[in-house]
Design a protein around this motif. Structure first.
Motif, mmCIF file in Angstrom:
data_model
loop_
_atom_site.group_PDB
_atom_site.id
_atom_site.type_symbol
_atom_site.label_atom_id
_atom_site.label_comp_id
_atom_site.label_asym_id
_atom_site.label_seq_id
_atom_site.Cartn_x
_atom_site.Cartn_y
_atom_site.Cartn_z
ATOM 1 N N ASP A 134 71.086 14.604 55.281
ATOM 2 C CA ASP A 134 71.939 14.196 56.648
ATOM 3 C C ASP A 134 72.456 15.374 56.622
ATOM 4 N N GLU A 135 72.513 16.129 57.869
ATOM 5 C CA GLU A 135 73.558 17.033 57.472
ATOM 6 C C GLU A 135 75.267 16.856 57.641
ATOM 7 N N LYS A 136 75.109 15.305 58.017
ATOM 8 C CA LYS A 136 76.815 15.245 58.328
ATOM 9 C C LYS A 136 77.306 14.543 56.366
ATOM 10 N N THR A 137 76.325 13.931 56.915
ATOM 11 C CA THR A 137 77.217 12.712 55.657
ATOM 12 C C THR A 137 76.571 13.028 54.089
ATOM 13 N N GLY A 138 75.351 13.959 53.854
ATOM 14 C CA GLY A 138 74.679 14.921 52.922
ATOM 15 C C GLY A 138 73.536 13.891 51.968
ATOM 16 N N ALA A 139 73.496 12.429 53.098
ATOM 17 C CA ALA A 139 72.620 11.148 51.974
ATOM 18 C C ALA A 139 71.313 11.679 52.490
ATOM 19 N N PHE A 140 70.798 11.115 51.291
ATOM 20 C CA PHE A 140 68.756 11.815 51.125
ATOM 21 C C PHE A 140 68.486 10.653 52.114
ATOM 22 N N THR A 141 67.866 11.212 53.173
ATOM 23 C CA THR A 141 66.554 10.586 54.185
ATOM 24 C C THR A 141 65.566 10.235 54.267
ATOM 25 N N GLU A 142 64.747 11.478 53.251
ATOM 26 C CA GLU A 142 63.453 10.530 52.427
ATOM 27 C C GLU A 142 64.056 11.912 51.063
ATOM 28 N N SER A 143 62.423 11.433 50.268
ATOM 29 C CA SER A 143 62.214 12.583 48.711
ATOM 30 C C SER A 143 62.386 13.543 49.161
ATOM 31 N N PRO A 144 62.814 14.772 48.268
ATOM 32 C CA PRO A 144 63.022 16.074 47.943
ATOM 33 C C PRO A 144 61.175 16.327 47.499
ATOM 34 N N GLU A 145 60.714 15.869 47.033
ATOM 35 C CA GLU A 145 59.546 16.264 46.838
ATOM 36 C C GLU A 145 58.369 15.631 47.529
ATOM 37 N N LEU A 146 57.314 15.953 47.616
ATOM 38 C CA LEU A 146 55.711 16.104 48.314
ATOM 39 C C LEU A 146 54.819 16.292 47.210
#
Length: 337
Positions: A134-146
């Motif tokens: 999330d651009e505002k909170t920095g929280a991960f919205t999904e895994s960074p790995e595909l």
């Protein structure tokens, strides 16, 4: 479908292998979410499915890996209006054309994006992958790995879109690596290029985002120069990049701290990139960027003037903008020129 309670039941029964729309409830028990996804994906029908869960990771994995046209997460399956084709993927279609999946994208986006791009005289469509933080909170919205399957699907989907744009609109698809997206690091950029077709999918080389992901712009230009179809020149502050790595900062937080700077400050050196790009046998459209948010309205103009002067000294000169193509009845008269 509920998972985690009992062993998987056989799926050969007629009630599960047929698409029934009556008041019939078939229950299959499986051990894991992955097994549940495999059971659904193995079915010849792909109308709709839903997952009820408190796990964000499970919801994202279900949504990204399930082979069904209509998907609900903690809500009932969405059903289209009667005047649209009913059904999702595989053998579930009833109607002339599907409205879900890639056909739905074609139905809604072709006239609004590709058509307007072509009408403006432009020949490139820059696609930025969705960000996983999330651009505002920095929280991960999904895994960074595909997953490997998702990577393969990414390349195929990009080629389908690129072929459609090229064949129908003479518009070329260029994919933009971006911080906090699945196309960020140099290995990710190279994997996309290796798993896609150069006829339909190419690269928008954003020098700043490549540096942000730890990549080498000059190496990419040298080895994949024929895939560079568009260029964004951007500078990154190496001290802030060190903070990003040390503190696992989101891109939004990095921008707030001033990661984007104007030349001659920052990395990479724009003169080196301009020199390398000049060796390519191609006419490239170049845009110069610097992310500044939040900032006061009077801040950007002086930066733009000084940046233009610096880049002109690096050999980047000249500008040519696409001309807007208007219908004959909308052409301006001589009196208005």
């Amino acid at each position: 479908m509920r998972y985690g309670r009992a062993r998987a039941a056989p799926c050969e029964g007629g009630g599960y292998q047929e698409e029934l729309f009556g008041p019939v409830l078939a229950i299959l028990r499986v051990d894991t979410l992955d097994e549940a996804i495999s059971v659904i994906n193995a079915n010849p029908y792909g109308n709709g499915t839903a997952l009820f869960t408190a796990s964000g990771e499970a919801a994202r994995r279900f949504q990204r890996t399930i082979h069904v046209g209509m998907i609900g997460i903690n809500v009932p399956v969405p059903v289209p209006m009667s005047y649209y084709s009913f059904g999702g993927w595989k053998d579930s279609l009833i109607g002339d054309n599907p409205i879900h999946g890639s056909e739905g994208i074609r139905f809604y986006t072709r006239p609004k994006v590709a058509g307007l791009t072509a009408a403006a005289g432009a020949h490139h469509l820059v696609f930025i992958p969705p960000m996983y933080r999330d651009e505002k909170t920095g929280a991960f919205t999904e895994s960074p790995e595909l997953t490997a399957e998702q990577w393969a699907g990414f390349g195929r989907a990009a080629d389908r879109l690129g072929r459609l744009l090229l064949d129908e609109y003479d518009v070329r698809l260029v994919l933009h690596p971006h911080a906090d997206s699945h196309i960020q690091t140099q290995p990710e950029i190279e994997r996309l290029l290796n798993e896609s077709d150069s006829r339909y999918t190419n690269l928008c080389l954003d020098t700043g985002h490549v540096a942000y992901g730890g990549g080498d712009n000059l190496d990419l230009i040298r080895r994949f120069g024929e895939r560079v179809g568009y260029v964004h020149i951007k500078q990154m502050d190496p001290e802030i990049l060190a903070q990003v790595a040390a503190e696992n900062l989101s891109f939004g937080e990095a921008v707030k701290r001033g990661v984007c700077v104007s030349p001659p400050a920052g990395v990479p050196n724009p003169a080196d990139n301009v020199t390398a790009l000049a060796t390519l046998d191609a006419e490239l459209f170049v845009i110069v960027e610097q992310d500044l948010y939040p900032c006061a309205p009077e801040v950007p103009l002086p930066i733009a003037v000084s940046t233009r002067e610096h880049l002109a000294g690096c050999g980047l000169t000249g500008a040519r903008r696409p001309r807007l193509t208007l219908p004959a009845d909308e052409q301006p008269s001589r009196a208005n020129k």
